[in-house]
Design an enzyme around this catalytic site. Sequence first.
Site, PDB file in Angstrom:
ATOM      1  N   HIS A   1      -7.869  11.601  -4.990  1.00 25.43           N
ATOM      2  CA  HIS A   1      -8.980  10.688  -5.208  1.00 25.43           C
ATOM      3  C   HIS A   1      -9.400  10.675  -6.675  1.00 25.43           C
ATOM      4  CE1 HIS A   1     -11.715   7.768  -3.714  1.00 25.43           C
ATOM      5  NE2 HIS A   1     -12.677   8.293  -4.435  1.00 25.43           N
TER       6      HIS A   1
ATOM      7  N   HIS B   1      -7.397  -2.696   0.383  1.00 26.40           N
ATOM      8  CA  HIS B   1      -8.514  -2.150  -0.395  1.00 26.40           C
ATOM      9  C   HIS B   1      -8.067  -1.762  -1.809  1.00 26.40           C
ATOM     10  CE1 HIS B   1     -11.598   0.565  -1.834  1.00 26.40           C
ATOM     11  NE2 HIS B   1     -10.716   1.533  -1.870  1.00 26.40           N
ATOM     12  N   PHE B   2      -7.007  -0.957  -1.910  1.00 28.92           N
ATOM     13  CA  PHE B   2      -6.716  -0.480  -3.276  1.00 28.92           C
ATOM     14  C   PHE B   2      -5.963  -1.516  -4.097  1.00 28.92           C
ATOM     15  CE2 PHE B   2      -3.312   1.856  -0.896  1.00 28.92           C
ATOM     16  CZ  PHE B   2      -2.210   1.310  -1.523  1.00 28.92           C
ATOM     17  N   HIS B   3      -5.521  -2.587  -3.442  1.00 31.64           N
ATOM     18  CA  HIS B   3      -5.002  -3.679  -4.272  1.00 31.64           C
ATOM     19  C   HIS B   3      -6.145  -4.496  -4.886  1.00 31.64           C
ATOM     20  CE1 HIS B   3      -1.022  -2.620  -2.809  1.00 31.64           C
ATOM     21  NE2 HIS B   3      -0.547  -3.354  -3.792  1.00 31.64           N
TER      22      HIS B   3
ATOM     23  N   TYR C   1      -9.966   7.601  -9.839  1.00 31.29           N
ATOM     24  CA  TYR C   1     -10.984   7.511 -10.897  1.00 31.29           C
ATOM     25  C   TYR C   1     -10.330   7.562 -12.279  1.00 31.29           C
ATOM     26  CZ  TYR C   1     -14.561   8.278  -7.304  1.00 31.29           C
ATOM     27  OH  TYR C   1     -15.371   8.162  -6.211  1.00 31.29           O
TER      28      TYR C   1
ATOM     29  N   ARG D   1      -0.075   0.571   7.737  1.00 30.71           N
ATOM     30  CA  ARG D   1       0.418   0.442   6.366  1.00 30.71           C
ATOM     31  C   ARG D   1       1.794   1.107   6.276  1.00 30.71           C
ATOM     32  NH1 ARG D   1      -2.858   4.901   2.716  1.00 30.71           N
ATOM     33  NH2 ARG D   1      -1.509   4.060   1.095  1.00 30.71           N
ATOM     34  N   ARG D   2       2.466   0.930   5.172  1.00 21.95           N
ATOM     35  CA  ARG D   2       3.705   1.630   4.869  1.00 21.95           C
ATOM     36  C   ARG D   2       4.725   1.509   5.986  1.00 21.95           C
ATOM     37  NH1 ARG D   2       1.933   7.411   2.303  1.00 21.95           N
ATOM     38  NH2 ARG D   2       1.783   6.619   0.209  1.00 21.95           N
TER      39      ARG D   2
END
Lengths: 573, 160
Positions: free
Chosen positions: A247, A398-400, A251, A463-464
């Site tokens: 995580h 989300h992380f895209h 950041y 996912r994946r």
Amino acid sequence: MSQALANKSKAAVNKQNIVGKVSNKVNDLMQVNRKDSKIAMAHIYVAMIALLLGGTAGLLQVLVRSGEFKLPWGIGYYQVLTVHGVLLGLILTTFFIYGFQIAAVSRTSGALSAKQRLLCWIGFWTMTTGTAMASAMVLLNEASVLYTFYAPLQAHWIFYLGLTLVVVGSWIGGLGQALRWMQWRKENKGQTSPLLSFMVVCNNLMWFVATIGVASEVLFQLLPWSLGLVERVDILLSRTLFWSFGHALVYFWLLPAYMIWYVVVPKVIGGKIFSDALSRLSFIMFVLFSVPVGLHHQLTEPGVDGSWKFLQVILTMMVVIPSLLTAFSLFATFEIRGRALGGKGVFGWLKQLPWGDARFFVPFLGMLVFIPGGAGGIVNASYQMNQLIHNTIWVTGHFHLTVATAVVLTFFGACYWLVPHLTGRTLTKEMNRLGIIQAIVWVVGMGIMSSAMHVAGLLGAPRRSAFSDYGGADIASTWVSYQIAQAVGGTLLFIGILLFLYIFVKLCWFAPKGQEEFPIAEVAPNAEKTPAILENFKLWIVILVALVLIAYSFPIFDIISNAPLGSKGYKLW
Amino acid sequence: MHLHKYEKYWLAFGVGSLIVFLLITGIMAFHNGSHPPSAKNTINYEKVDEIAPFNNPGVHKVEGKDWDYEAVVVASAFYYDPPILEVPVGAKVKFIATSKDVVHGFEVAGTNINMMLEPGYISEYVTTVDKVGEYLIVCNEYCGVGHAQMHSMLKVVEPK
């Protein structure tokens, strides 16, 4: 790197340095040192190669998952997925960030010393060697373990060693940058240090503390295990060490974007930094709440007590505070500037902002996308709600939004001044316009792809995973139309990558020669003096270590003392 | 350190919402017992087939426990044993699962039954199945080349 290319850019920078010498000394600090420019660009070249290859892998994935396309020549979906994750998640980001940070330190604290520069070069070559080793193993299909390399899937030891070198190289290069800031502090006792350099040091400190976990996992568990020196590894321990890093990694991607939002964008629009102290405070909070939060990625795992997971959920959510501080500061800067230019009414000031300037417009789109990205993140880290979306393609969506749009668009926007600044060229009107078009293509493509991922994830699509009809199950058939939408969005994104690389190549080698500004905003005149405590890293390191110990000591002790029989390695691809 | 008046309002609102959010989540967890799957029992993953309850995978009615049925699942590359779980609607079911090799997922698509299966650990989750239907169970953690073909079915049926 191609020596010819490096030489050419060196010649260009050389020329401009001579111009700098005859003007005045202030300009020396305005301009990143020629030798430092060269290191920064070396990092950025590697990042761009990673972008091209990793982006191509991304295109192949969305095509395969639409169900309409099969990979030729026996290439595996998960091999391609590993390429995508490693090259974009680890290599593009780390190399671009270091390129930017080296330039940022040199610009705001002054040219690196010979020793600091050497450290940055050693770091660069160590990271590049590691990248080549890991990539070779992935291409040989010896390491289709994805970028999280969860044991007991076991990759070739050269893959783990390569990743270790990337991390070790990043420590060396990061130290080179931090030493320049320390030198500035020594030479300017009692003064507040340059904000951008301070932020670089924050990011590197966080990175160093965070990577201790993953380095321990690889050095003490995965490497000896893949070499056959030990037979078994503790799976839960390896995952917990990984996520103590995982995580903070996000950041580490985000903070350089924040540096650009806080320090560069205000200058681009002609405004000032809203508050130096609040900017530093928000960075310190990011550092403190970066590492002791990894269990929120492991909420659905056995072997860790719910109370410890909950404690880390609380620590995770603390990120809300610096995020809100940042949002306020940025929009305050925009509004103050818009009103100074004559904007009236509640939103009239928005019209005054320089929408036609890619250096503002592109990162601004990134900021906007970060709002839904952050909101989705709150869902993910919510103790119970996580179960609905854990490991579904919602998370990928989300992380895209966060890394692949908010962060990446900010990096693209930064390239439009950073690259010509470093190569001694200028951003032309034509390239500026293309940059704006590129960002729009990106946001539209990502809007389609990420929305489809979010919805499909809520409907349960994992996912994946390669394309599958899951035995003809009804619910799986509802996912297909979203997968086709992902392919459409992903194709647009690939076009966006090509467009960006075209601009990049132009800015490196073909744009008109000249001096492009590295914009650094000043602090607003009425802002209060920055409290010295914010620069007291000894204090923050003690608090950070204490938080990590509180959050992790017991869970890790518990994992080790209740460990089941460890696992042998599997190669199931 | 000076804060702008509006910034104080903004932060007070933000931090206030955060506290409310954490309180709700905390009460849900520690008062209502709504925790994500966090069971702590371990097992020898190489001998799963010999160890109860995994020596008899399937749905079993149980007496004298807080739940009515136990659904025992063994995951391995790339299938679940048993391939179909059938439980009556309204029953309180404890899902008990583990892996015989690598890490797998156990996600009942479209529900909040979602847990990681790791070699050496037993994953458990108790829930009431309150809607009739056929629910696809998918592996949502990459486990190898057959990952996307790893699935089974949860059938929630009217009581016979």
